[in-house]
Design a protein around this motif. Structure first.
Motif, short mmCIF file in Angstrom:
data_model
loop_
_atom_site.label_atom_id
_atom_site.label_comp_id
_atom_site.label_asym_id
_atom_site.label_seq_id
_atom_site.Cartn_x
_atom_site.Cartn_y
_atom_site.Cartn_z
N LYS A 109 -56.07 -15.98 47.52
CA LYS A 109 -55.53 -14.67 47.88
C LYS A 109 -55.25 -14.61 49.39
O LYS A 109 -54.16 -14.18 49.80
CB LYS A 109 -56.55 -13.60 47.46
CG LYS A 109 -56.03 -12.20 47.60
CD LYS A 109 -56.96 -11.21 46.91
CE LYS A 109 -56.50 -9.80 47.22
NZ LYS A 109 -57.05 -8.81 46.35
N GLN A 157 -51.55 -14.36 51.40
CA GLN A 157 -51.17 -13.28 52.33
C GLN A 157 -50.61 -13.87 53.63
O GLN A 157 -50.01 -13.16 54.42
CB GLN A 157 -52.38 -12.39 52.64
CG GLN A 157 -52.82 -11.59 51.43
CD GLN A 157 -54.08 -10.77 51.69
OE1 GLN A 157 -54.68 -10.83 52.75
NE2 GLN A 157 -54.48 -10.00 50.69
N ARG A 182 -46.20 -9.07 45.36
CA ARG A 182 -47.25 -8.18 45.91
C ARG A 182 -48.63 -8.52 45.37
O ARG A 182 -49.63 -7.91 45.79
CB ARG A 182 -46.91 -6.72 45.59
CG ARG A 182 -45.60 -6.22 46.17
CD ARG A 182 -45.46 -6.43 47.66
NE ARG A 182 -46.47 -5.69 48.42
CZ ARG A 182 -46.73 -5.91 49.70
NH1 ARG A 182 -46.08 -6.85 50.38
NH2 ARG A 182 -47.67 -5.23 50.32
N TYR A 202 -51.87 -8.69 47.39
CA TYR A 202 -52.33 -7.48 48.08
C TYR A 202 -53.00 -6.48 47.13
O TYR A 202 -53.49 -5.45 47.56
CB TYR A 202 -51.15 -6.78 48.79
CG TYR A 202 -50.45 -7.69 49.76
CD1 TYR A 202 -50.94 -7.90 51.04
CD2 TYR A 202 -49.31 -8.39 49.37
CE1 TYR A 202 -50.30 -8.76 51.92
CE2 TYR A 202 -48.66 -9.26 50.25
CZ TYR A 202 -49.17 -9.43 51.51
OH TYR A 202 -48.54 -10.29 52.38
N ASP A 205 -46.49 -1.02 48.11
CA ASP A 205 -46.04 -2.21 47.36
C ASP A 205 -44.67 -1.94 46.73
O ASP A 205 -43.77 -2.78 46.81
CB ASP A 205 -47.04 -2.55 46.24
CG ASP A 205 -48.39 -3.01 46.77
OD1 ASP A 205 -48.40 -3.73 47.79
OD2 ASP A 205 -49.42 -2.65 46.18
N GLN A 244 -43.41 -10.66 49.31
CA GLN A 244 -44.76 -11.18 49.63
C GLN A 244 -45.07 -10.98 51.12
O GLN A 244 -46.24 -10.89 51.50
CB GLN A 244 -44.85 -12.66 49.23
CG GLN A 244 -46.28 -13.16 49.11
CD GLN A 244 -46.35 -14.57 48.53
OE1 GLN A 244 -45.46 -15.00 47.78
NE2 GLN A 244 -47.40 -15.30 48.86
N THR A 304 -45.10 -12.60 54.08
CA THR A 304 -46.09 -13.43 54.79
C THR A 304 -45.52 -13.88 56.14
O THR A 304 -44.30 -13.89 56.33
CB THR A 304 -46.41 -14.70 53.97
OG1 THR A 304 -45.17 -15.36 53.67
CG2 THR A 304 -47.12 -14.36 52.68
#
Ligand SMILES: Nc1ncnc2c1ncn2[C@@H]1O[C@H](COP(=O)(O)OP(=O)(O)OP(=O)(O)O)[C@@H](O)[C@H]1O
Ligand SMILES: [Mg+2]
Length: 254
Positions: free
Chosen positions: A71, A75, A100, A103, A114, A154, A156
């Motif tokens: 996880k 992220q 998403r 998160y 989201d 996502q 990141t």
């Protein structure tokens, strides 16, 4: 900074990448180029953690990525694989929403934030009209844009894209490269596998050139992209000229 130290990995005992040392410059767009089968996808999958190296490590800001939970890693870093598998019957919005997942709380669904991120990704990739369609009913290029939207959702700091321009017509290819530059201006670091060498030089700040599992060069395009390199790496006879629009090197095969 993303660093790869002494990375060795293979499949079924056959070594593919042997002792690679790479630095991915932070806040830049890096293109990974090299002939078919030289190990680009293997390298990207190893950086993302989906393949485990036999030796060496990948670190982000000095932290060994293999020590982080899935996880936490998801992220920090996202990947668009070369041939992603579409879950059967999933809609465009549902697939983009998967971006998403890192998160979501243990029991919660998508928050308003989201949903906003998903909507922004659909808008950015021009997919709003297709949001309720099943992904497996789309054309190759439309499907590719859905996967790109998922990566955008996502959100990141590090983004790895394996041949993201595959299936896209030239207009969408240019749009995608410009989208990458836009993400980069927002602070994202991108690593992208490209077969179009001229696009790599034009849109990327840094090149990593691979051949048979080894790194042949890693530097800015104007420092490494020359006729000798193309001959050595791709066995291609080509001349180099300056792209008159971007003032970056471009090759013309002879
Ligand atoms: N799952 C696998 N099992 C065994 N060998 C594999 C596997 N995946 C890749 N290889 C081999 O590893 C080598 C590197 O493959 P990789 O997919 O990393 O190349 P690539 O540079 O991404 O090529 P392309 O430009 O064609 O996508 C190739 O010789 C390939 O056949
Ligand atoms: Mg590949």
């Amino acid at each position: 900074m993303l660093t790869i130290e002494n990375l060795t990995i293979g499949y079924a005992g056959v070594v593919i990448l042997d002792g690679l040392n790479i630095t991915i410059p932070q806040g830049k767009i890096t293109a990974l180029i090299g002939p078919n089968g030289c190990g680009k996808s293997t390298l990207l999958k190893t950086i993302s953690g989906s393949l485990k190296p036999t030796k060496g490590k990948v670190s982000l800001a000095g932290q060994d990525l293999s020590k982080l939970s899935h996880k936490t890693k998801a992220q920090l870093l996202s990947i668009l694989p070369q041939s992603p598998i579409t879950p059967e019957g999933i809609s465009v919005r549902q697939l983009v929403s998967c971006g998403r997942n890192p998160y979501l709380s243990h029991w919660g669904g998508l928050s308003q934030q989201d949903r906003d991120e998903v909507q922004a990704a659909l808008i950015e990739t021009g997919l709003c009209d297709l949001a309720d369609r099943a992904v497996d009913s789309l054309s190759g290029g439309q499907r590719q844009r859905v996967w790109i939207a998922m990566v955008l959702a996502q959100d990141t700091d590090y983004i790895l894209l394996d041949e993201p321009t595959t299936y896209l017509d030239l207009t969408y290819q240019v749009e995608l490269m410009e989208m990458m530059q836009k993400m980069n201006r927002r602070g994202k670091t991108l690593v992208v596998v490209l077969h179009d060498l001229n696009q790599a030089c034009r849109y990327c700040d840094h090149l990593i050139v691979m051949k048979k599992g080894a790194i042949i060069a890693q530097d800015e395009p104007h420092k490494v992209f020359n006729s000798q390199l193309l001959k050595e790496v791709f066995s291609l006879n080509a001349t180099i000229m300056m792209d008159p629009i971007a003032n970056k090197p471009m090759c013309i095969p002879l």
